[in-house]
Design a protein around this motif. Structure first.
Motif, PDB file in Angstrom:
ATOM      1  N   LEU A 119     -13.189   6.608 -13.926  1.00  0.00           N
ATOM      2  CA  LEU A 119     -12.092   7.140 -13.116  1.00  0.00           C
ATOM      3  C   LEU A 119     -12.534   8.486 -12.564  1.00  0.00           C
ATOM      4  N   ALA A 120     -12.499   8.616 -11.240  1.00  0.00           N
ATOM      5  CA  ALA A 120     -12.899   9.885 -10.611  1.00  0.00           C
ATOM      6  C   ALA A 120     -11.669  10.759 -10.441  1.00  0.00           C
ATOM      7  N   ASP A 121     -11.862  12.057 -10.560  1.00  0.00           N
ATOM      8  CA  ASP A 121     -10.756  13.018 -10.457  1.00  0.00           C
ATOM      9  C   ASP A 121     -11.145  14.099  -9.454  1.00  0.00           C
ATOM     10  N   THR A 122     -10.508  14.062  -8.285  1.00  0.00           N
ATOM     11  CA  THR A 122     -10.767  15.075  -7.279  1.00  0.00           C
ATOM     12  C   THR A 122      -9.615  15.085  -6.287  1.00  0.00           C
ATOM     13  N   THR A 123      -9.590  16.063  -5.409  1.00  0.00           N
ATOM     14  CA  THR A 123      -8.667  16.035  -4.283  1.00  0.00           C
ATOM     15  C   THR A 123      -9.531  16.170  -3.040  1.00  0.00           C
ATOM     16  N   LYS A 124      -8.932  15.956  -1.883  1.00  0.00           N
ATOM     17  CA  LYS A 124      -9.691  16.074  -0.630  1.00  0.00           C
ATOM     18  C   LYS A 124     -10.277  17.477  -0.473  1.00  0.00           C
ATOM     19  N   GLU A 125      -9.623  18.467  -1.098  1.00  0.00           N
ATOM     20  CA  GLU A 125     -10.055  19.866  -0.963  1.00  0.00           C
ATOM     21  C   GLU A 125     -11.118  20.251  -1.989  1.00  0.00           C
ATOM     22  N   THR A 126     -11.303  19.414  -3.021  1.00  0.00           N
ATOM     23  CA  THR A 126     -12.212  19.818  -4.106  1.00  0.00           C
ATOM     24  C   THR A 126     -13.307  18.778  -4.351  1.00  0.00           C
ATOM     25  N   CYS A 127     -13.823  18.213  -3.276  1.00  0.00           N
ATOM     26  CA  CYS A 127     -14.811  17.124  -3.408  1.00  0.00           C
ATOM     27  C   CYS A 127     -16.035  17.530  -4.234  1.00  0.00           C
ATOM     28  N   ASN A 128     -16.453  18.780  -4.110  1.00  0.00           N
ATOM     29  CA  ASN A 128     -17.650  19.204  -4.836  1.00  0.00           C
ATOM     30  C   ASN A 128     -17.364  19.614  -6.270  1.00  0.00           C
ATOM     31  N   ASP A 129     -16.084  19.636  -6.615  1.00  0.00           N
ATOM     32  CA  ASP A 129     -15.710  20.002  -7.977  1.00  0.00           C
ATOM     33  C   ASP A 129     -15.050  18.810  -8.678  1.00  0.00           C
ATOM     34  N   ALA A 130     -15.555  17.625  -8.386  1.00  0.00           N
ATOM     35  CA  ALA A 130     -14.969  16.406  -8.947  1.00  0.00           C
ATOM     36  C   ALA A 130     -15.408  16.195 -10.396  1.00  0.00           C
ATOM     37  N   TYR A 131     -14.621  15.400 -11.105  1.00  0.00           N
ATOM     38  CA  TYR A 131     -14.972  14.974 -12.461  1.00  0.00           C
ATOM     39  C   TYR A 131     -14.888  13.456 -12.544  1.00  0.00           C
ATOM     40  N   ALA A 132     -15.591  12.892 -13.517  1.00  0.00           N
ATOM     41  CA  ALA A 132     -15.414  11.474 -13.824  1.00  0.00           C
ATOM     42  C   ALA A 132     -15.082  11.351 -15.299  1.00  0.00           C
ATOM     43  N   TYR A 133     -14.166  10.432 -15.615  1.00  0.00           N
ATOM     44  CA  TYR A 133     -13.800  10.143 -17.004  1.00  0.00           C
ATOM     45  C   TYR A 133     -14.243   8.716 -17.301  1.00  0.00           C
ATOM     46  N   ILE A 134     -15.068   8.588 -18.321  1.00  0.00           N
ATOM     47  CA  ILE A 134     -15.666   7.284 -18.627  1.00  0.00           C
ATOM     48  C   ILE A 134     -15.343   6.903 -20.065  1.00  0.00           C
ATOM     49  N   PRO A 135     -14.400   5.953 -20.245  1.00  0.00           N
ATOM     50  CA  PRO A 135     -14.047   5.538 -21.598  1.00  0.00           C
ATOM     51  C   PRO A 135     -15.206   4.795 -22.257  1.00  0.00           C
ATOM     52  N   ASP A 136     -15.432   5.090 -23.531  1.00  0.00           N
ATOM     53  CA  ASP A 136     -16.432   4.365 -24.313  1.00  0.00           C
ATOM     54  C   ASP A 136     -15.667   3.425 -25.243  1.00  0.00           C
ATOM     55  N   LEU A 137     -15.454   2.203 -24.780  1.00  0.00           N
ATOM     56  CA  LEU A 137     -14.604   1.265 -25.511  1.00  0.00           C
ATOM     57  C   LEU A 137     -15.241   0.791 -26.806  1.00  0.00           C
ATOM     58  N   GLY A 138     -16.581   0.879 -26.884  1.00  0.00           N
ATOM     59  CA  GLY A 138     -17.280   0.360 -28.059  1.00  0.00           C
ATOM     60  C   GLY A 138     -17.437   1.388 -29.166  1.00  0.00           C
ATOM     61  N   ALA A 139     -17.518   2.667 -28.792  1.00  0.00           N
ATOM     62  CA  ALA A 139     -17.755   3.708 -29.807  1.00  0.00           C
ATOM     63  C   ALA A 139     -16.659   4.770 -29.778  1.00  0.00           C
ATOM     64  N   TYR A 140     -15.521   4.456 -29.102  1.00  0.00           N
ATOM     65  CA  TYR A 140     -14.285   5.224 -29.228  1.00  0.00           C
ATOM     66  C   TYR A 140     -14.423   6.693 -28.838  1.00  0.00           C
ATOM     67  N   GLY A 141     -14.936   6.925 -27.661  1.00  0.00           N
ATOM     68  CA  GLY A 141     -15.062   8.279 -27.137  1.00  0.00           C
ATOM     69  C   GLY A 141     -14.768   8.289 -25.647  1.00  0.00           C
ATOM     70  N   LEU A 142     -14.751   9.481 -25.073  1.00  0.00           N
ATOM     71  CA  LEU A 142     -14.547   9.608 -23.627  1.00  0.00           C
ATOM     72  C   LEU A 142     -15.649  10.526 -23.098  1.00  0.00           C
ATOM     73  N   ILE A 143     -16.426  10.024 -22.141  1.00  0.00           N
ATOM     74  CA  ILE A 143     -17.464  10.866 -21.535  1.00  0.00           C
ATOM     75  C   ILE A 143     -16.850  11.524 -20.298  1.00  0.00           C
ATOM     76  N   VAL A 144     -17.043  12.817 -20.187  1.00  0.00           N
ATOM     77  CA  VAL A 144     -16.588  13.537 -19.005  1.00  0.00           C
ATOM     78  C   VAL A 144     -17.831  14.012 -18.261  1.00  0.00           C
ATOM     79  N   TYR A 145     -17.825  13.814 -16.941  1.00  0.00           N
ATOM     80  CA  TYR A 145     -18.953  14.236 -16.111  1.00  0.00           C
ATOM     81  C   TYR A 145     -18.442  15.204 -15.051  1.00  0.00           C
ATOM     82  N   SER A 146     -19.148  16.303 -14.862  1.00  0.00           N
ATOM     83  CA  SER A 146     -18.792  17.265 -13.825  1.00  0.00           C
ATOM     84  C   SER A 146     -19.758  17.114 -12.648  1.00  0.00           C
ATOM     85  N   PHE A 147     -19.204  16.856 -11.474  1.00  0.00           N
ATOM     86  CA  PHE A 147     -20.032  16.692 -10.272  1.00  0.00           C
ATOM     87  C   PHE A 147     -20.658  18.031  -9.882  1.00  0.00           C
TER      88      PHE A 147
END
Ligand SMILES: *[C@@H]1O[C@H](CO)[C@@H](O)[C@H](O)[C@H]1NC(C)=O
Ligand SMILES: *[C@@H]1O[C@H](CO)[C@@H](O)[C@H](O)[C@H]1NC(C)=O
Ligand SMILES: *[C@@H]1O[C@H](CO)[C@@H](O)[C@H](O)[C@H]1NC(C)=O
Ligand SMILES: *[C@@H]1O[C@H](CO)[C@@H](O)[C@H](O)[C@H]1NC(C)=O
Length: 414
Positions: free
Chosen positions: A187-215
């Motif tokens: 799931l990507a998280d950004t607005t039209k005004e903050t394209c270069n400051d986007a984040y992604a949230y990646i659920p780890d369904l097998g090992a029960y964690g959430l990876i967060v990525y900063s663009f």
């Protein structure tokens, strides 16, 4: 007798795609088996001869919509998947209701045998952001002759949809992952005004964690929380006459509109669970506090028995959160604007249900025009029994959000 005739008539209409048994969703595409647009007929025949294309092993799973393109993923769960990332042109003059899938960005990069550094091995769910970019995790896992092979390390891929260029590749670090890690959503998280400051949230369904990525910083971190785990009492499923048990943890993720403090609420649920949870993105975007903020994660409530959900998607305009209902062959909803912190079986509704056409609703997305899109694919039969290729197995539906929730507890208030 009259009833029997009526049933036959309905059945006939239905199989012609004229009338859907569930009257709130419009069936737009359906397939017994999917085919692909190969560069030419000879390449297709060669792929069949080499067993690089085994049609029965191609099952569509994830979907996403951008302008006139409907993206459809086909994970390399079994051998012989021709192309994992694909689309259909919604403006096409070809009005076939079972169109061939077009490999994206091209056929070559989707070949398992490709030598390109931009090869895509296996993709589950994908997400388009407000900056016309397509985000996905390539699990790097491919079935080769009946065995799962980690042919490359899982990585995040981002395409610019306006140029069809791969603009970012980020291979996850060793400490982002655990032995049982599995990334089937993003799931990507950004607005039209903050394209270069986007984040992604990646659920780890097998090992029960959430990876967060900063663009912006091109960095990732792993978030831990008890609520990412599955509920051992909610891992039993009955779908399409098959009984099975799954232990999938955090799976469905969806975002609220931006709040006054500049952050959104992330709504999430484990697959084998009947509860919904939430956390502010202010917490998970901050690597130094994300895993050390137990009380910032909230239990919203339970949807009631048998309400296990895979994908979810929130319509920012109406605040309605949609999710699949795999044990009920349907789609559920909750209106976050209307009920805010009230989350229970009474504030959730099953808006559609159909044991034939919605057998395993696998993914859903709300597009920019206020339409919900749903893909159903009989996944348990595909995995445990094999699909009947004489039967329609995969379907894609859509409907305007406002119509879909009318006269339910999710109804949009004017
Ligand atoms: C329309 O699409 C179908 C399915 O992909 C294909 O078999 C058929 O040849 C196409 N027809 C035309 C005229 O392109
Ligand atoms: C990749 O490289 C190998 C070895 O050089 C070659 O045999 C193969 O045909 C190449 N694959 C593609 C798709 O070009
Ligand atoms: C981001 O990090 C990855 C390491 O996985 C690196 O390969 C890539 O070049 C970096 N991209 C940018 C834009 O810094
Ligand atoms: C992360 O949270 C800590 C503790 O609240 C705070 O001091 C710090 O400024 C935050 N970092 C960012 C980047 O917001």
């Amino acid at each position: 007798m009259a009833q029997f005739a009526l049933a036959l008539l309905l059945l006939g209409l239905f199989s012609n795609g004229v009338l859907s048994v569930n009257d709130r969703l419009r069936e737009v595409f359906n397939w017994r088996q999917v085919d692909f647009v190969f560069p030419d007929q000879q390449t297709r025949q060669q792929a069949i001869n080499n067993r690089e294309f085994i049609q029965a092993n191609n099952m569509p799973l994830g979907l996403e919509v951008w302008r006139n393109r409907l993206f459809i993923t086909v994970p390399r769960w079994k051998a012989g998947v021709a192309s994992t990332l694909n689309y259909i042109n919604l403006d096409s003059n070809n009005k076939s209701s079972s169109p061939s899938l077009i490999p994206y960005p091209n056929f070559e990069n989707n070949l398992l045998s490709s030598n390109s550094s931009e090869r895509i091995v296996s993709v589950f769910r994908i997400n388009v952001d407000e900056c016309d970019r397509l985000w996905m995790v390539d699990t790097g896992l491919a079935d080769i002759w009946g065995e799962a092979n980690q042919v490359q390390t899982p990585k995040l891929l981002i395409f610019d949809l306006k140029t069809d260029k791969l603009i970012r590749q980020y291979t996850f670090k060793a400490d982002d992952m655990k032995p049982d890690s599995f990334f089937a959503n993003v799931l990507a998280d950004t607005t039209k005004e903050t394209c270069n400051d986007a984040y992604a949230y990646i659920p780890d369904l097998g090992a029960y964690g959430l990876i967060v990525y900063s663009f912006a910083t091109n960095k990732s971190w792993r978030v831990k929380h008890h609520y990412f785990h599955f509920d051992p009492l909610a891992g039993n499923y009955h779908v399409g006459g098959i009984n099975f048990q799954w232990t999938d943890g955090i799976f469905g993720v969806a975002l609220s509109a931006v709040k006054e403090d500049g952050f959104r609420t992330l709504y999430f649920h484990p697959f084998s669970s009947t509860r919904e949870f939430s956390v502010s993105t202010r917490i998970i975007q901050n690597a130094s506090i994300a895993s050390d903020s137990y009380y910032e994660f909230k239990v919203l409530g339970s949807r009631g028995p048998n309400s296990q959900a895979s994908g979810s998607s929130l319509d920012e305009k109406t605040g309605v959160l949609f999710y699949t209902q795999v044990n009920k062959d349907g789609i559920g909803c909750w209106n976050s604007n209307r009920f805010a912190d009230e989350y229970s079986a009474d504030t959730n509704a099953l808006v559609v249900s159909d044991s034939i056409t919605l057998e395993f609703p696998n993914d859903l997305k709300v597009d920019n025009n206020g339409n919900l899109w749903v893909l159903s694919d009989r996944l348990p039969r595909f995995l445990y029994k094999g699909l009947d290729t004489n039967d329609v197995n995969f379907r894609i539906f859509n409907a305007p959000v406002v119509d879909l929730v009318k006269d339910t507890v999710c109804e949009v208030q004017q």
